[in-house]
Design an enzyme around this catalytic site. Structure first.
Site, mmCIF file in Angstrom:
data_model
loop_
_atom_site.group_PDB
_atom_site.id
_atom_site.type_symbol
_atom_site.label_atom_id
_atom_site.label_comp_id
_atom_site.label_asym_id
_atom_site.label_seq_id
_atom_site.Cartn_x
_atom_site.Cartn_y
_atom_site.Cartn_z
ATOM 1 C CD1 TRP A 130 -47.368 17.422 12.666
ATOM 2 C CD2 TRP A 130 -46.312 16.508 10.922
ATOM 3 N NE1 TRP A 130 -48.317 16.806 11.886
ATOM 4 C CE2 TRP A 130 -47.687 16.238 10.814
ATOM 5 C CE3 TRP A 130 -45.440 16.035 9.938
ATOM 6 C CZ2 TRP A 130 -48.221 15.516 9.744
ATOM 7 C CZ3 TRP A 130 -45.960 15.318 8.876
ATOM 8 C CH2 TRP A 130 -47.346 15.061 8.778
ATOM 9 C CG ASP A 212 -42.022 19.485 6.783
ATOM 10 O OD1 ASP A 212 -42.692 19.911 5.825
ATOM 11 O OD2 ASP A 212 -42.495 18.750 7.660
ATOM 12 C CE LYS A 247 -50.315 21.679 6.114
ATOM 13 N NZ LYS A 247 -49.712 20.403 5.674
#
Length: 398
Positions: A130, A212, A247
């Site tokens: 990312w 993560d 999310k």
């Protein structure tokens, strides 16, 4: 005072979103934005969230601060969701968790913690990762090093090369960032046997894993997606975990995440967590309450939790179903390239294998917006645009 300042380029993905919005083509397709969408192209509010918010409006009695770490009741549910209900780490009190403003806030606090307390530690990230990982840790003064990860030829993990590089380059005290599941941006995940090998490496080299966990539930299931993380967490002395609720609860703008720290003993965990609190205080002082209260309300109401879990399953099945449909329709279109790997990837994102030139042609001639790397957001595909998308790809790829 500001005359010497020069404008800097913005985030290319954000620029892609703007370009799509301004495109007058009625057939335009946005596969750049990194948020979940339903078949109508909306990012819906989950029914479980709506019901939780109704309860909150009735029961909320104050808007006072909740403290540096957020609500005290928030930590146990974060730990259970990440590590499961029978974790020895939790039972031994070796984990401490704080609420943060999204997963990004958790990563920022982790970066400040590493920079201030682990002198000389470098952060090793996958190539690619990312994009904001490098910005967040670089801005905190942490050197970022890329390790081999994605193999464009096989659309798989270059695991042997990855391990050889880490073995040659990582030093004791360095930090190894791993994606728990649904790797962003490739969609190509580590397998459980890879996690086993990495756990052995972490212990042998005495490095700090930073996991993560941004997309729990979007790969194979809420528990299945954490299998690798849980294996490692129960076997290493120290770990940092940054997770996002934005999310899997669909509460993007409410910015809710968590930072957890695992230490070798309960005392070490408490000591380190007090320093995390200092980093939070110097950063944003107190986390926002709304998103965390939504999560807490849902997780502590059996009926709402069952509803939420079913909605996560629905989102996951839709994304995985779209992957299968794309593979079938691309094959039926007569395209020369084998796209079957898309079905094996997990999460919202896919490294499509499209070249820079093909991506630019899709954008200019067909109003299909995909990142220059070929990374596309599968959630932007719908029943109304999938035929047009696959036909356009077939024309460009040949």
């Amino acid at each position: 005072m500001f005359k010497h300042l020069k404008a800097v380029p913005g985030d290319p993905l954000l620029a892609l979103i703007v370009a799509h919005q301004q495109d007058p083509n009625p057939k335009k397709v946005d596969l750049g934005v990194g948020v979940y969408k339903d078949d109508q192209g909306r990012t819906p509010i989950l029914t479980s969230v709506k019901k939780a918010e109704a309860i909150m409006v009735t029961n909320e009695e104050t808007k006072a601060y909740q403290g540096v770490y957020g609500a005290a009741d928030f930590a146990p549910l974060t730990q259970t969701l990440l590590l499961g209900g029978d974790s020895d780490v939790v039972k031994q009190g070796r984990i401490q968790s704080s609420q943060t403003p999204g997963g990004t806030g958790a990563l920022k606090v982790a970066a400040d913690f590493i920079s201030a307390n682990l002198k000389g530690a470098r952060l090793f990230v996958s190539d690619p990762t990312w994009g904001n990982h490098t910005s967040i840790f670089g801005s905190a003064g942490v050197e970022v090093v890329e390790y081999p990860y994605y193999d464009a030829a096989t659309n798989d993990v270059r695991f042997d090369e990855m391990m050889a590089f880490l073995d040659a380059e990582m030093k004791e005290g360095d930090v190894l960032l791993l994606h728990a599941c649904c790797h962003n941006p490739t969609g190509v995940d580590l397998q459980l046997e890879h996690w086993h090998a990495l756990t052995d490496f972490v212990n042998q080299r005495n490095v700090l894993p930073l996991i993560d966990a941004a997309y729990q539930g979007f790969g194979d299931g809420l528990d299945a997606d954490m299998a690798g993380l849980r294996h490692m967490a129960e076997r290493v002395p120290n770990m940092l975990i940054a997770n996002s609720f934005s999310k899997n609860f669909g509460i993007y703008r409410d910015r809710c995440g968590g930072l957890s720290i695992i230490a070798e003993s309960a005392e070490e965990a408490r000591n380190a967590f007090s320093i995390v609190g200092q980093a939070i205080r110097a950063n944003y002082s107190m986390p926002p309450a709304h998103g965390a209260t939504v999560v807490y309300t849902i997780m502590n109401d059996p009926e709402l939790r069952r509803l939420w879990e079913s909605e996560v399953t629905e989102m996951r099945n839709r994304i995985n179903g779209l992957r299968s449909k794309m593979v079938q329709k691309l094959a039926a279109s007569g395209v020369s390239k084998d796209f079957s790997f898309i079905e094996k990837q997990r999460g919202m994102f896919s490294y499509s294998g499209l070249t820079f030139e093909q991506v630019r042609t899709l954008r200019s001639e067909y109003a299909i917006y995909i990142a220059d790397t070929g990374r596309m957001s599968i959630a932007g595909v719908s029943d109304s645009n999938i035929d047009y998308l696959c036909e356009s790809i077939a024309k460009v790829v040949g």
